[in-house]
Design an enzyme around this catalytic site. Structure first.
Site, PDB file in Angstrom:
ATOM      1  N   LYS B  80       0.975  -0.968   0.018  1.00  0.00           N
ATOM      2  CA  LYS B  80       0.095  -0.031  -0.183  1.00  0.00           C
ATOM      3  C   LYS B  80       0.681   1.331   0.016  1.00  0.00           C
ATOM      4  O   LYS B  80       1.836   1.308   0.677  1.00  0.00           O
ATOM      5  CB  LYS B  80      -0.962   0.165   1.317  1.00  0.00           C
ATOM      6  CG  LYS B  80      -2.088   1.052   1.170  1.00  0.00           C
ATOM      7  CD  LYS B  80      -2.777   0.964   2.403  1.00  0.00           C
ATOM      8  CE  LYS B  80      -3.809   1.915   2.623  1.00  0.00           C
ATOM      9  NZ  LYS B  80      -4.851   1.960   3.779  1.00  0.00           N
ATOM     10  N   SER B 155      -9.806   1.896   2.806  1.00  0.00           N
ATOM     11  CA  SER B 155      -8.959   2.716   2.068  1.00  0.00           C
ATOM     12  C   SER B 155      -7.863   1.739   1.130  1.00  0.00           C
ATOM     13  O   SER B 155      -7.109   2.139   0.360  1.00  0.00           O
ATOM     14  CB  SER B 155      -8.058   3.871   2.859  1.00  0.00           C
ATOM     15  OG  SER B 155      -7.258   3.238   3.715  1.00  0.00           O
ATOM     16  N   SER B 179      -9.929  -0.313   6.852  1.00  0.00           N
ATOM     17  CA  SER B 179      -9.457  -0.152   5.757  1.00  0.00           C
ATOM     18  C   SER B 179      -8.800  -1.347   5.171  1.00  0.00           C
ATOM     19  O   SER B 179      -8.304  -1.479   4.046  1.00  0.00           O
ATOM     20  CB  SER B 179      -8.324   1.146   5.823  1.00  0.00           C
ATOM     21  OG  SER B 179      -9.121   2.339   5.782  1.00  0.00           O
TER      22      SER B 179
END
Lengths: 97, 489
Positions: B80, B155, B179
């Site tokens: 990420k 996210s 997330s």
């Protein structure tokens, strides 16, 4: 809407947040913040008297370690990320006359 | 069968046995990205082929020399884009970090590299991890591999989609309010948020520091346990890092198909208004499957569920307003082109560099921390957090695991969420309290709705009870094996 955010408040928050909002953004921010605070006000339904504010879930104690440099000299790489640099130093607008 | 269909552990075994080389695995992953990422846009940055293959050859040499023997040696991974990676662009999906190249790697990434991981690239996310759909990214939207008209969640949407689209073998995500778990659920993969403090946050670009945790996203529970075992560590560079016992770090020991006598509680509060009937049906069927394996399942009242979201937005925004002060155009990232003096430079840089959702949260955070409102909002939220923690403590006196949905619905359509922030925030209702209480949570795919979109089952454990969670998730998975998205080979 119970929470009405006035111009002065949004101006003040803008200073704290270091954000410069356009006229349109300010109007939107006033609406958004008012709505959000109305929603957050639901917390007032809860009786929290006598409840200690919980910052950390686990008991915290101060964590000490020896102050030893372990990452070596990365000045050039660090400076390479600077928006503006001169002679290996960060350049910022003049702050003191 | 394409190599990309293998789980991380399956690939690791083949590499170890010499059936597949690390270069072959990395090539397959890069080819998959090249072929499919224009469609799904899982990545913000893909490492160039030459660099990846050079790294792959180095790892292969270490495997051949017997220096790397772990289960993930040689397995390519996606990270990420809020985890710092030395020498590799790290944008947090924000314009303000559009040119930021870290001089160090986050501890979780270092732990993976020590185990022989090959990094493929950095995955798309909501800007600074603020959002639930990956649509607040400054670098375009990611599409759900199950249906491109739908969001992947957020996210960590890029990481979840990259796993589901077979553009990596596994990925790292971060979870501040759901997330990892929510996008895993939307994309039909497994995602886990460990107990707060289990994985070092060093090098994770902070959003809400008291809530943020890094965790694994993969095709199955075996992968997730194996990855967690690799990234979890006590790190003196993160003062909230918790030292666990050696036995506690052996998460893969819990990969056992046995839930006999396991006490599972389903909060009635998680099954009420707002929950899609198809999701509810699927979750209850999953509970039945665990019951059939000998678990004891009952419903109970958790309480306070509706207060978790408002408390979270006060706490997370407050921490974000402080954490994001560092982005001021001085040392790294974007700087406004025209300004008069230092203060205007700060303000213009931040106003031009941050997107609307980030600004909204910085403003709210600055407000709730400001003099006159601090007690009424910030301290009130921290008191609420204490009550929520207490409610969970009470539940865990009775149950080993709390079971429920990961999200009230399956993945919404692209473009349908951002216009009403509070509605979007409500989508996090089942995941958010887990972060407030510091608990571990896992989501595993448990079915599909009538639109063919994946549904995720969430299980929540008491602090440090990851192994109980892994055991339950593994046992459930035996009744419900992984289903691939129909991605073009």
């Amino acid at each position: 809407m119970a929470n009405v955010i006035d111009d002065a408040t949004i101006e003040y928050v803008g200073i704290l947040a270091k954000l410069e909002l356009s006229g349109e953004e300010k109007e939107q921010a006033k609406k958004d913040m008012g709505k959000m605070l109305d929603y957050i006000d639901s917390l007032n339904e809860l009786d929290t008297s006598g409840v200690e504010p919980m910052t950390n879930v686990f008991p915290v104690k101060n964590v000490f370690r020896e102050d030893v440099v372990t990452n070596g000299d990365t000045r050039d790489l660090t400076i390479a990320n600077a928006p503006e640099e001169k002679d290996g130093q960060f350049v910022v607008p003049k702050t003191v006359d | 069968m394409s190599l990309m269909q293998l789980t991380a552990v399956e690939l690791g075994k083949k590499i170890k046995a010499g059936e597949v080389s690390v270069v072959e695995a990395a090539t397959a992953a890069l080819d998959a990205i090249e072929k499919r990422d224009a469609k799904y846009h899982c990545y913000v940055t893909v490492v160039d082929r030459e660099t990846v293959l050079k790294k792959a050859a180095e790892v292969q040499a270490k495997i051949d020399a017997g220096e790397l023997t772990g289960p993930l040696a040689g397995v390519p991974v996606a990270i990420k884009d809020n985890m710092c990676t030395e020498g590799l662009l790290t944008t947090c999906s924000s314009k303000i970090l559009g040119n930021f190249v870290p001089t160090f790697s986050s501890e979780a990434v270092l732990n993976l590299e020590k185990a022989g991981a090959v990094i493929l690239g950095k995955t798309n996310m909501d800007e600074f991890a603020m959002g639930s759909t990956t649509e607040t990214s400054a670098y375009g939207v990611t599409k759900n591999p199950w249906n491109e008209e739908h969001v992947p969640g957020g996210s960590s949407g890029g990481s979840a989609a990259a796993v589901a689209a077979e553009e990596c073998f596994y990925a790292l995500g971060s979870d501040t309010g759901g997330s990892i778990r929510q996008p895993a659920s939307y994309c039909g993969v497994v995602g886990m948020k460990p107990t707060y403090g289990t994985v070092s946050r060093y090098g994770l670009i902070a959003y809400g520091s008291s809530l943020d945790q890094i965790g694994p996203m993969a095709k199955d529970v075996t992968d997730v346990a194996t990855i967690l075992e690799c990234i979890a560590s006590h790190d003196p560079k993160d003062s909230t890092s918790v030292a666990r016992t050696e036995e506690e770090y052996r998460f893969t020991d819990a990969l056992v198909d046995d839930v006999k006598g396991l006490k599972i509680g389903i909060p009635r509060d998680y099954l009420g208004e707002g929950l899609d009937p198809e999701v509810k049906e699927s979750i209850l069927a999953a509970a039945k499957a665990l019951e059939a394996k000998g678990a004891i399942v009952e419903e109970f009242d958790l309480s306070l569920v509706e207060y978790a979201i408002p408390a979270y937005y006060v706490i997370a925004s407050a921490e974000a307003s402080s954490n994001l002060e560092r982005f001021d155009g001085v040392k790294y990232g974007y700087r406004a082109k025209e300004y008069e003096g230092l203060h205007q430079m700060y303000k213009k840089t931040r106003s031009e560099g941050f997107g609307p959702e980030v600004k909204r949260r910085i403003m709210l955070g600055s407000f709730v921390l400001s003099s006159g409102y601090y007690d009424a909002y910030y301290l009130k939220a921290l008191r609420t957090k204490a009550l929520i923690k207490k409610a969970f403590d009470k539940a865990f006196e009775k149950y080993d695991i709390i079971l429920g949905p990961a999200a009230p619905t399956t993945a919404p359509k692209l473009g349908s969420s951002l216009s009403d922030p509070i509605k979007m925030y409500l989508g996090d209702i089942y995941t958010i309290s887990v972060n407030l209480a510091g608990l571990p949570g896992i989501t595993v795919p448990c079915g599909f709705d009538s639109k063919g979109l994946p549904i995720g089952l969430q299980m929540i454990g008491d602090c440090f009870a990851e192994k109980t969670l892994i055991r339950a998730a593994y046992a459930f998975e035996q009744t419900h094996p992984y289903t691939r998205a129909n991605v073009e080979e």
